[in-house]
Structures are given as C-alpha cells and as structure tokens.
Write a protein that holds these residues in place. Sequence first.
Motif, mmCIF file in Angstrom:
data_model
loop_
_atom_site.group_PDB
_atom_site.id
_atom_site.type_symbol
_atom_site.label_atom_id
_atom_site.label_comp_id
_atom_site.label_asym_id
_atom_site.label_seq_id
_atom_site.Cartn_x
_atom_site.Cartn_y
_atom_site.Cartn_z
ATOM 1 N N GLU A 146 51.924 1.070 76.044
ATOM 2 C CA GLU A 146 52.697 1.921 76.969
ATOM 3 C C GLU A 146 53.448 2.979 76.170
ATOM 4 O OE1 GLU A 146 56.023 2.157 77.191
ATOM 5 O OE2 GLU A 146 56.768 0.500 75.986
ATOM 6 N N ARG A 147 53.660 4.125 76.801
ATOM 7 C CA ARG A 147 54.333 5.238 76.123
ATOM 8 C C ARG A 147 55.400 5.875 76.997
ATOM 9 N NH1 ARG A 147 49.730 9.245 73.730
ATOM 10 N NH2 ARG A 147 49.945 8.696 71.537
ATOM 11 N N ILE A 148 55.726 5.241 78.119
ATOM 12 C CA ILE A 148 56.572 5.943 79.103
ATOM 13 C C ILE A 148 58.050 5.741 78.814
ATOM 14 C CG2 ILE A 148 54.905 6.096 80.951
ATOM 15 C CD1 ILE A 148 55.804 3.408 81.976
ATOM 16 N N PRO A 151 61.950 5.235 79.872
ATOM 17 C CA PRO A 151 62.839 4.864 80.977
ATOM 18 C C PRO A 151 63.653 6.080 81.430
ATOM 19 C CG PRO A 151 62.856 3.155 79.319
ATOM 20 C CD PRO A 151 62.063 4.297 78.752
ATOM 21 N N LYS A 182 51.191 3.374 68.036
ATOM 22 C CA LYS A 182 52.368 3.174 68.887
ATOM 23 C C LYS A 182 53.632 2.938 68.050
ATOM 24 C CE LYS A 182 55.364 2.344 71.863
ATOM 25 N NZ LYS A 182 55.540 1.755 73.152
ATOM 26 N N GLU A 196 54.847 6.160 66.467
ATOM 27 C CA GLU A 196 55.523 7.087 67.389
ATOM 28 C C GLU A 196 57.018 6.744 67.494
ATOM 29 O OE1 GLU A 196 51.437 7.364 70.003
ATOM 30 O OE2 GLU A 196 53.189 6.430 70.921
ATOM 31 N N ILE A 233 66.227 10.526 64.549
ATOM 32 C CA ILE A 233 67.596 10.309 65.042
ATOM 33 C C ILE A 233 68.500 9.881 63.877
ATOM 34 C CG2 ILE A 233 69.078 8.989 66.629
ATOM 35 C CD1 ILE A 233 66.539 8.662 68.449
ATOM 36 N N ASN A 258 69.203 14.493 68.458
ATOM 37 C CA ASN A 258 70.670 14.526 68.573
ATOM 38 C C ASN A 258 71.320 13.316 67.927
ATOM 39 O OD1 ASN A 258 70.730 16.882 70.266
ATOM 40 N ND2 ASN A 258 69.833 15.562 71.836
ATOM 41 N N GLY A 315 74.243 10.495 67.781
ATOM 42 C CA GLY A 315 74.858 9.786 68.905
ATOM 43 C C GLY A 315 75.521 8.514 68.399
ATOM 44 N N ILE A 319 62.803 1.678 70.489
ATOM 45 C CA ILE A 319 63.036 2.398 69.239
ATOM 46 C C ILE A 319 63.906 1.582 68.283
ATOM 47 C CG2 ILE A 319 64.084 4.498 68.291
ATOM 48 C CD1 ILE A 319 62.833 6.011 70.543
ATOM 49 N N ASP A 340 60.917 -1.648 67.392
ATOM 50 C CA ASP A 340 59.560 -1.495 66.827
ATOM 51 C C ASP A 340 59.528 -1.170 65.323
ATOM 52 O OD1 ASP A 340 58.978 -1.932 69.445
ATOM 53 O OD2 ASP A 340 58.284 0.098 69.881
ATOM 54 N N TYR A 363 72.056 1.744 77.400
ATOM 55 C CA TYR A 363 71.618 2.236 76.090
ATOM 56 C C TYR A 363 71.382 3.731 76.079
ATOM 57 C CZ TYR A 363 66.546 2.710 76.996
ATOM 58 O OH TYR A 363 65.306 3.110 77.433
ATOM 59 N N LYS A 364 71.234 4.323 77.281
ATOM 60 C CA LYS A 364 71.132 5.784 77.350
ATOM 61 C C LYS A 364 71.465 6.240 78.765
ATOM 62 C CE LYS A 364 66.242 6.437 78.314
ATOM 63 N NZ LYS A 364 65.040 7.108 77.838
HETATM 64 N N1 SAJ Z 1 68.867 8.751 71.158
HETATM 65 C C1 SAJ Z 1 69.712 9.435 70.292
HETATM 66 N N2 SAJ Z 1 69.436 10.744 70.018
HETATM 67 C C2 SAJ Z 1 68.366 11.389 70.564
HETATM 68 C C3 SAJ Z 1 67.507 10.684 71.424
HETATM 69 C C4 SAJ Z 1 67.782 9.359 71.695
HETATM 70 O O1 SAJ Z 1 70.696 8.891 69.787
HETATM 71 O O2 SAJ Z 1 68.197 12.572 70.277
HETATM 72 C C5 SAJ Z 1 69.129 7.348 71.477
HETATM 73 C C6 SAJ Z 1 69.264 7.078 72.968
HETATM 74 O O3 SAJ Z 1 70.548 7.348 73.431
HETATM 75 C C7 SAJ Z 1 68.885 5.609 73.052
HETATM 76 C C8 SAJ Z 1 67.830 5.463 71.962
HETATM 77 O O4 SAJ Z 1 67.996 6.574 71.109
HETATM 78 O O5 SAJ Z 1 69.981 4.782 72.730
HETATM 79 C C9 SAJ Z 1 66.402 5.421 72.451
HETATM 80 O O6 SAJ Z 1 66.234 6.290 73.552
HETATM 81 P P1 SAJ Z 1 64.972 7.236 73.770
HETATM 82 O O7 SAJ Z 1 65.225 7.990 75.015
HETATM 83 O O8 SAJ Z 1 64.691 8.018 72.560
HETATM 84 O O9 SAJ Z 1 63.769 6.230 73.883
HETATM 85 P P2 SAJ Z 1 63.428 4.909 74.757
HETATM 86 O O10 SAJ Z 1 63.691 3.709 73.898
HETATM 87 O O11 SAJ Z 1 64.059 4.949 76.096
HETATM 88 O O12 SAJ Z 1 61.843 5.099 74.933
HETATM 89 C C10 SAJ Z 1 61.025 5.192 73.784
HETATM 90 C C11 SAJ Z 1 60.051 6.359 73.969
HETATM 91 N N3 SAJ Z 1 59.393 6.645 72.695
HETATM 92 C C12 SAJ Z 1 59.355 7.895 72.167
HETATM 93 O O13 SAJ Z 1 59.881 8.851 72.697
HETATM 94 C C13 SAJ Z 1 58.599 8.048 70.881
HETATM 95 C C14 SAJ Z 1 59.051 6.030 75.044
HETATM 96 O O14 SAJ Z 1 58.051 7.018 75.119
HETATM 97 C C15 SAJ Z 1 58.375 4.682 74.758
HETATM 98 O O15 SAJ Z 1 57.514 4.321 75.808
HETATM 99 C C16 SAJ Z 1 59.430 3.636 74.642
HETATM 100 O O16 SAJ Z 1 60.330 3.998 73.588
HETATM 101 C C17 SAJ Z 1 58.753 2.306 74.345
HETATM 102 O O17 SAJ Z 1 58.689 1.464 75.252
HETATM 103 O O18 SAJ Z 1 58.232 2.126 73.279
#
Ligand code: SAJ
Length: 405
Positions: free
Chosen positions: A147-149, A151, A200, A203, A211, A245, A247, A255, A258, A313-314
Amino acid sequence: MINIVGLGYIGLPLAFSFAANGIKVTGTDCNINLLKKLRSGEIPFEEKGLYELWEQAKNNIVFTEKCIEADIYIIAVPTPYDKNTKRIDASYVVTAVHDVLEAAPKGSIIVLESTVSPGTIDKYIRPAVEKAGFIAGDTIHIAHSPERIIPGNLVNELVTNSRTIGADSLEIAEKIKAVYGSFCTGEIICTDIRTAEMTKIVENTFRDINIAFANELAKICREGSLDVHEIIRIANKHPRVNILNPGPGVGGHCISVDPWFLVGDYPILANLVKTARQINDSMPHYVLERTVQIMKETGITDLSKVGFYGLTYKENVDDVRESPTMQLLDAMRIHMAPSPKVYDPYIKKAIVPNQVFSLDEFLNGLDIVVIMVAHDEIIEKANLLESKVVFDTRNIVKITDVYKL
Ligand code: SAJ
C-alpha cells in the motif's frame, strides 16, 4: 470474488474501492465488534470520502470473521517492529496467511498489501504456504502490492497513485494488475516480490531521512539564530531541492516504523537510516526543552499554564499511533512532571490525563499554547491565540510574535 483480510486504514478503503467498482468483495477481520459496526453501516474511523465510497460499495460487500473461498486474497494487517531487535514482527501477517490457506482453493492468489521488510515473503510466507501442502507458483500464487496511500487522502490516493506489483511470474502480476485496474488510474508497475518489498521500505525511508534533515536544520538554525522555515522556503526554490518541513517528530505507523526494518536487518550498513530515525525520535524531547526555555524567557513558571494542542500523529486524522505528542507526554511522565493540559478536536475519548474536549476549555486559563498538530481548526481559529504566548512547532499560525522550533 476478492477476500480482503484486515479491515483497517488500508484494507477497508481498498475493499470499498473494489466493491464500488462492481467486484464482489468479502471483508474479513478477527475483530467481532468491528464487524458488527460495519454490518450496521458504521464506518470505524474518519477519512475524507470514505462514507460516500461505502454508499457505492455496500451492495457488493459482506463481512466475515473467517476467510471464504475466493480467487484473490488481499492481506492488509499490521506489521509492527520488535523494539529491541528492530526487526519486523511478521506474526499478524503469518496468522492471516494461515487463515487464508484454510479457505483458499487451488490456483488462487494471495496478495500482501502490508508493508514488510525485504525478504519477509521468502522467510515467512512461502514456508507457511508449503507447510499447508500448497506449491507456491503452482497450486497457489503469492504476490506483494504494498500500500502507498496517505492517511487524510486515502480514498483519492487509492485511485490516482501508481502501484507496484511484485509476483513470481509476469502472468500472475498481469492478472493482479487487471483487478487493481478496476479502480486504479495510476501506473501499475510489475516486478518481482523482493524488489516490491524493498521499494516500499525505500519510499518511507527516503521521507524519514528528508524530514530528519529538516529537523536537524531546525536545531542548527536555532543555535545560529536563523529562521529554518525561511531558509527551507528559499532553498526549495532551487529546481532540484525539495526539503520537507521540520516538526515536533515523526509519528504514524509507517514512516516511524519501516526504516527500522533496514536497521534491524542491516545493522552495519544502515547508518544514515538509523541516524535519521534517532534525529526524528529526538524531536518531542527537543520541543519539551524549547518549551521550558520559552517559559523562562517569558517568566512563566507554572506548568499548569502550558497546554499542548493536538494528540494525533499529523493533521486532520484521528490516529494517535507513535504520535509526537504522546511521546512528549511519556517523556514528561518519566520526569515526574505534572500532566499538562491537552486537547485534540479529533480525539473524543479521554486517552491521557488532563485532556479537555473543546478549544474554549483548552485555551481558558492558559498562558502558553504549544501547537503540536496542524489541524485545520487551529489554523482557522488562530485569532483566539492572540493573547497567548504561542510556540508553533508546525509553522502554521500567521500571528505576530510566535515562537518557532
Ligand atoms: N512530517 C513532518 N514533516 C513533513 C511531513 C511529515 O514532520 O514535512 C511528519 C508528520 O507530521 C507525521 C509523520 O511525519 O508525524 C508521517 O506523516 P506523513 O504524512 O509523511 O506520512 P504517513 O505516515 O501518514 O504516510 C506515509 C506515506 N509515505 C510517503 O509519503 C513516502 C504514505 O504514502 C504511505 O502509504 C504510508 O506512509 C504507509 O502506510 O507506509
């Protein structure tokens, strides 16, 4: 008939997507309460567009506790990691495969959507299949379509994202591709299983490292009295630079998990990956230290006047797994600090001490507000913060004199 095993954040939208596109689906889960909810039309978590998708899907989907006879099984169960060894805990996947094998007819296909460390399918799934008397690639087929989607945008991304299918033969990969093609408009790339597994993990590790770089820059810029957000904004104008960004930390079940699989499996080699994980894991503590510093600077000594906004978490999701705020509250508990006031518009049940359930109640009596999550609510109501000292760890509110990371 497709049987989807595991009806969580991934399995449920996936099941609805197939069913909404005319494919008969059975959704299977071991959680009886979840099945009861689903049968009564209740959707167990908030996600944009999911209810509408359910409306289109409901005539083509049934829910069961046990797997049924099907052509294709898709497994979407959790894959946590062992906190000591950092290696994958494949127990949920293995259990799901056993359940599938009890019902699977000859010639059926098992597709694993759960994220797994490279080699997991060879190590755990092939032996399970063979032990049950099947021959992989002959009487049963194994494949991986991770999966790659994301939330917050699950329903859209299921349709538009490209997808990887790893299988033992191109013929099986093409069969699976045709089924996902019933709703997926993104490119579907066929490869072998180990490549799909590794891709996967790569990625999510790439995003974690990016980050971590932003978070390390935030610490360096703080020390050098520079504005990290302005620096990243300008640097990103370069056509080949795209820094994410900084944070308060990296949460979620993907993330923050994995990349550890690589560290667990390649402890000597995965140095950058490990350091990035450690930097991101250090951020909740860094936020705490900076909060204490801001309290000193502003002459506020009473911790009960400090509140933390956001538990998830976000932004704009109701998921608190591995959330930076939860990590920060744990760190405070270890230091025996009193529980600060916390509030999150998406968390309607009490999950931590001193949690309140409305923004007004949260802001009432606070001197310092620490923004941990960029929910739309706080962006839209930022004017309510004007009389407070604000520490904005997400760089989202546009009011004057805000403290940043
Ligand atoms: N975050 C930062 N700075 C950023 C982006 C995110 O601090 O610039 C933080 C977020 O606040 C959060 C965490 O990172 O705490 C992860 O959030 P995210 O929105 O980056 O990712 P997830 O965990 O919700 O979803 C990720 C996605 N993977 C990628 O973008 C490479 C999604 O496509 C995957 O399907 C998912 O992991 C997964 O299930 O593997």
